[in-house]
Design a protein around this motif. Structure first.
Motif, mmCIF file in Angstrom:
data_model
loop_
_atom_site.group_PDB
_atom_site.id
_atom_site.type_symbol
_atom_site.label_atom_id
_atom_site.label_comp_id
_atom_site.label_asym_id
_atom_site.label_seq_id
_atom_site.Cartn_x
_atom_site.Cartn_y
_atom_site.Cartn_z
ATOM 1 N N TRP A 2 0.857 -1.333 0.061
ATOM 2 C CA TRP A 2 -0.096 -0.008 0.150
ATOM 3 C C TRP A 2 1.208 1.483 0.105
ATOM 4 O O TRP A 2 2.354 1.314 0.234
ATOM 5 C CB TRP A 2 -0.395 0.306 1.595
ATOM 6 C CG TRP A 2 0.072 0.691 2.038
ATOM 7 C CD1 TRP A 2 0.144 -0.888 3.426
ATOM 8 C CD2 TRP A 2 -0.538 1.519 3.296
ATOM 9 N NE1 TRP A 2 0.624 -0.436 4.604
ATOM 10 C CE2 TRP A 2 0.643 1.321 4.559
ATOM 11 C CE3 TRP A 2 -1.115 3.305 2.727
ATOM 12 C CZ2 TRP A 2 0.913 2.357 5.110
ATOM 13 C CZ3 TRP A 2 0.263 3.830 3.793
ATOM 14 C CH2 TRP A 2 0.526 3.385 5.066
ATOM 15 N N GLN A 5 -2.823 7.524 -0.401
ATOM 16 C CA GLN A 5 -3.237 8.532 -1.719
ATOM 17 C C GLN A 5 -2.480 9.821 -1.718
ATOM 18 O O GLN A 5 -2.136 10.490 -1.353
ATOM 19 C CB GLN A 5 -4.587 8.808 -1.717
ATOM 20 C CG GLN A 5 -5.330 9.513 -2.464
ATOM 21 C CD GLN A 5 -5.683 8.343 -3.593
ATOM 22 O OE1 GLN A 5 -5.507 6.951 -3.982
ATOM 23 N NE2 GLN A 5 -6.460 8.309 -4.971
ATOM 24 N N ASP A 48 -0.468 -1.981 -4.568
ATOM 25 C CA ASP A 48 -1.800 -3.137 -4.335
ATOM 26 C C ASP A 48 -3.108 -2.102 -4.202
ATOM 27 O O ASP A 48 -4.327 -2.382 -4.855
ATOM 28 C CB ASP A 48 -1.449 -4.340 -3.717
ATOM 29 C CG ASP A 48 -0.786 -5.169 -3.800
ATOM 30 O OD1 ASP A 48 -0.689 -5.280 -5.264
ATOM 31 O OD2 ASP A 48 -0.649 -5.930 -2.989
ATOM 32 N N PHE A 49 -2.678 -0.622 -3.513
ATOM 33 C CA PHE A 49 -3.971 -0.558 -3.143
ATOM 34 C C PHE A 49 -3.828 1.171 -2.038
ATOM 35 O O PHE A 49 -1.958 0.752 -2.142
ATOM 36 C CB PHE A 49 -5.254 -1.129 -1.972
ATOM 37 C CG PHE A 49 -4.616 -0.901 -0.455
ATOM 38 C CD1 PHE A 49 -4.300 -0.080 0.014
ATOM 39 C CD2 PHE A 49 -4.252 -2.153 -0.623
ATOM 40 C CE1 PHE A 49 -4.745 -1.059 1.973
ATOM 41 C CE2 PHE A 49 -3.967 -2.832 0.779
ATOM 42 C CZ PHE A 49 -3.541 -2.481 1.443
ATOM 43 N N THR A 50 -4.076 2.398 -2.184
ATOM 44 C CA THR A 50 -3.550 3.704 -1.330
ATOM 45 C C THR A 50 -4.879 3.819 -0.546
ATOM 46 O O THR A 50 -5.955 3.397 -0.685
ATOM 47 C CB THR A 50 -3.435 4.567 -2.944
ATOM 48 O OG1 THR A 50 -5.003 4.946 -2.662
ATOM 49 C CG2 THR A 50 -2.517 4.138 -3.473
ATOM 50 N N PHE A 98 -9.954 1.931 1.246
ATOM 51 C CA PHE A 98 -8.422 1.978 0.340
ATOM 52 C C PHE A 98 -8.904 1.725 -0.615
ATOM 53 O O PHE A 98 -9.666 2.031 -1.443
ATOM 54 C CB PHE A 98 -8.490 0.052 0.739
ATOM 55 C CG PHE A 98 -8.048 0.268 2.750
ATOM 56 C CD1 PHE A 98 -7.627 1.455 3.352
ATOM 57 C CD2 PHE A 98 -7.086 -1.205 2.716
ATOM 58 C CE1 PHE A 98 -7.729 0.653 4.711
ATOM 59 C CE2 PHE A 98 -6.675 -1.515 3.815
ATOM 60 C CZ PHE A 98 -6.795 -0.457 4.657
ATOM 61 N N SER A 100 -8.355 1.547 -5.342
ATOM 62 C CA SER A 100 -7.380 0.815 -5.929
ATOM 63 C C SER A 100 -7.034 1.976 -7.000
ATOM 64 O O SER A 100 -7.689 3.428 -7.391
ATOM 65 C CB SER A 100 -8.357 0.129 -7.020
ATOM 66 O OG SER A 100 -8.316 -0.464 -8.377
ATOM 67 N N ILE A 107 -12.280 0.624 -2.862
ATOM 68 C CA ILE A 107 -12.358 -0.688 -2.317
ATOM 69 C C ILE A 107 -13.045 -1.282 -1.091
ATOM 70 O O ILE A 107 -13.673 -2.490 -0.734
ATOM 71 C CB ILE A 107 -11.441 -1.418 -3.132
ATOM 72 C CG1 ILE A 107 -10.310 -1.063 -2.021
ATOM 73 C CG2 ILE A 107 -11.233 -1.477 -4.318
ATOM 74 C CD1 ILE A 107 -8.623 -2.150 -3.035
#
Length: 143
Positions: A2, A5, A48-50, A98, A100, A107
């Motif tokens: 992660w 953002q 994989d995610f922010t 979280f 995408s 997500i």
């Protein structure tokens, strides 16, 4: 993996929430909790995610009515009554999103809420924030 953002956390207009120390405590708590759950943070390259978060404070009122019954007391009968109590307090809310990176959509969202109390020491403040983040992330990943 992660990462944070890229968009800046928007200001709330409340100096208690826009305080850089509050922001740093929340970020530190998230940066501690996610790796402990097996999600390492990356500072460069794709993830994989922010993660993003939002905080708010709401003023709340809670009213209670206490009923005192009617009945015998030491040989006497007494009349009951009622008493209303109004509790005025502030409720803090932390939302962690979280996102995408591919679709820029949320997500998963976690929420923690708690009454706000005056806490004196910086260590106590960090512990309280960490406890809120840990409680929030206990539901992640969804099963």
């Amino acid at each position: 993996t992660w990462s944070w953002q890229k968009d800046a956390i928007p200001g709330t207009g409340d100096p208690r929430l826009d305080d850089p120390l509050v922001q740093a405590r929340i970020q530190k708590a998230i940066e501690t909790a996610l790796p402990a759950k097996g999600y390492p943070q990356v500072t460069s390259g794709p993830s994989d995610f922010t993660v993003s978060y939002h905080i708010a404070i709401q003023r709340k009122l809670d009213a209670h009515t206490i009923y005192r019954g009617y009945g015998p007391y030491r040989g006497w009968y007494g009349a009951g009554g009622t008493q209303s109590v109004i509790d005025d307090y502030e409720l803090g809310t932390l939302l962690v999103d979280f996102i995408s990176p591919k679709t820029n959509t949320v997500i998963w969202r976690g929420k923690a809420q708690s009454r706000l109390y005056e806490i004196k020491s910086p260590q106590e403040r960090q512990e309280r924030v960490q406890a809120a983040v840990d409680e929030l992330l206990a539901q992640f990943p969804p099963k």
